[in-house]
Design an enzyme around this catalytic site. Structure first.
Site, PDB file in Angstrom:
ATOM      1  N   GLU A  32       0.660  -1.160   0.086  1.00 53.65           N
ATOM      2  CA  GLU A  32       0.220   0.106   0.498  1.00 53.65           C
ATOM      3  C   GLU A  32       0.392   1.511  -0.045  1.00 53.65           C
ATOM      4  O   GLU A  32       1.819   1.612   0.959  1.00 53.65           O
ATOM      5  CB  GLU A  32      -0.827   0.113   1.111  1.00 53.65           C
ATOM      6  CG  GLU A  32      -1.845   1.519   1.797  1.00 53.65           C
ATOM      7  CD  GLU A  32      -2.475   1.034   2.650  1.00 53.65           C
ATOM      8  OE1 GLU A  32      -2.406   2.323   3.011  1.00 53.65           O
ATOM      9  OE2 GLU A  32      -2.323   0.100   3.084  1.00 53.65           O
ATOM     10  N   ARG A  36       1.399  10.251   0.948  1.00 56.73           N
ATOM     11  CA  ARG A  36       1.505  11.120   1.260  1.00 56.73           C
ATOM     12  C   ARG A  36       3.061  11.988   1.209  1.00 56.73           C
ATOM     13  O   ARG A  36       3.677  12.593   1.755  1.00 56.73           O
ATOM     14  CB  ARG A  36       1.963  10.450   3.431  1.00 56.73           C
ATOM     15  CG  ARG A  36       0.939  10.140   3.935  1.00 56.73           C
ATOM     16  CD  ARG A  36       1.291   9.413   5.435  1.00 56.73           C
ATOM     17  NE  ARG A  36       0.895   8.226   5.217  1.00 56.73           N
ATOM     18  CZ  ARG A  36       1.022   7.419   6.406  1.00 56.73           C
ATOM     19  NH1 ARG A  36       2.265   7.266   7.149  1.00 56.73           N
ATOM     20  NH2 ARG A  36       0.945   6.289   6.357  1.00 56.73           N
ATOM     21  N   LYS A 120     -10.998  -1.086   6.910  1.00 58.49           N
ATOM     22  CA  LYS A 120      -9.821  -0.859   7.662  1.00 58.49           C
ATOM     23  C   LYS A 120      -9.968  -0.231   9.245  1.00 58.49           C
ATOM     24  O   LYS A 120     -11.231   0.340   9.000  1.00 58.49           O
ATOM     25  CB  LYS A 120      -9.086   0.416   7.282  1.00 58.49           C
ATOM     26  CG  LYS A 120      -7.864   0.460   7.634  1.00 58.49           C
ATOM     27  CD  LYS A 120      -6.514   1.636   7.202  1.00 58.49           C
ATOM     28  CE  LYS A 120      -5.797   2.298   7.339  1.00 58.49           C
ATOM     29  NZ  LYS A 120      -4.575   3.255   6.741  1.00 58.49           N
TER      30      LYS A 120
END
Length: 186
Positions: A32, A36, A120
């Site tokens: 993943e 950011r 999640k």
């Protein structure tokens, strides 16, 4: 879905190669790559070209524009820290799995309304860990979870042993892979 989802923060493409190579070497074929950093799109494109057999997704996706960019780059799944109806719609329209962060009954119900059943659980350690996840799973038998945020090698197996957990995620998986392979990638 693989049971380990390393959360990969890529500052430059050289890091991407080092990290993804280390993950592959220890037998992890999922990554993943977070949104950011400024090179997230390029890192996903690079990963898809150099490691075509890996399942590469995009994480920390917080809006529809980022979601489209990630999918255009080749992301095979999308992960968000929270639930976004706009991101869910882009993923539905484009046929890409979406795993939003949900930690309350209200968030889980909103995700279910959007047709999402694998969620999640983030940040797991802050929101009560495995005990909280089990309490939330009881009224939502159709939901499966991917706990991240505070999960590490000391407790990941406890999570994975619970039938409602399909995978665990975290940056600790990257750190461990790099440590195991550091001599080859220095």
């Amino acid at each position: 879905m693989e049971k380990y989802i390393p959360i990969v923060v890529v500052e430059n493409l050289q890091d991407a190669d080092k990290i993804l190579g280390a993950l592959k070497e220890v037998g992890i074929n999922t990554a993943e790559i977070t949104f950011r950093t400024s090179c997230a799109v390029e890192a996903i494109e690079f990963a898809k070209k150099k490691y075509p057999d890996m399942c590469v997704g995009a994480g920390t996706v917080i809006n529809a524009k980022q979601c489209d960019r990630a999918i255009d780059a080749g992301a095979g799944f999308i992960v968000s820290p929270g639930l976004s109806a706009q991101v869910a719609e882009v993923c539905r329209r484009r046929g890409v799995p979406y795993y939003p962060g949900c930690v309350t009954p209200t968030e889980i119900m909103a995700a279910l309304d959007l047709g999402l059943t694998t969620l999640k659980f983030f940040p797991s350690s802050i929101y009560g860990g495995l005990d909280a996840l089990k309490a939330l799973a009881a009224p939502f038998p159709q939901v499966k979870f991917i706990p991240t945020g505070g999960v590490d090698s000391s407790d990941m197996q406890r999570y994975l042993d619970y039938e409602k957990v399909v995978a665990v995620g975290g940056s600790f998986l990257v750190k461990e892979a790099l440590k195991k392979t550091e001599k080859r990638y220095d």
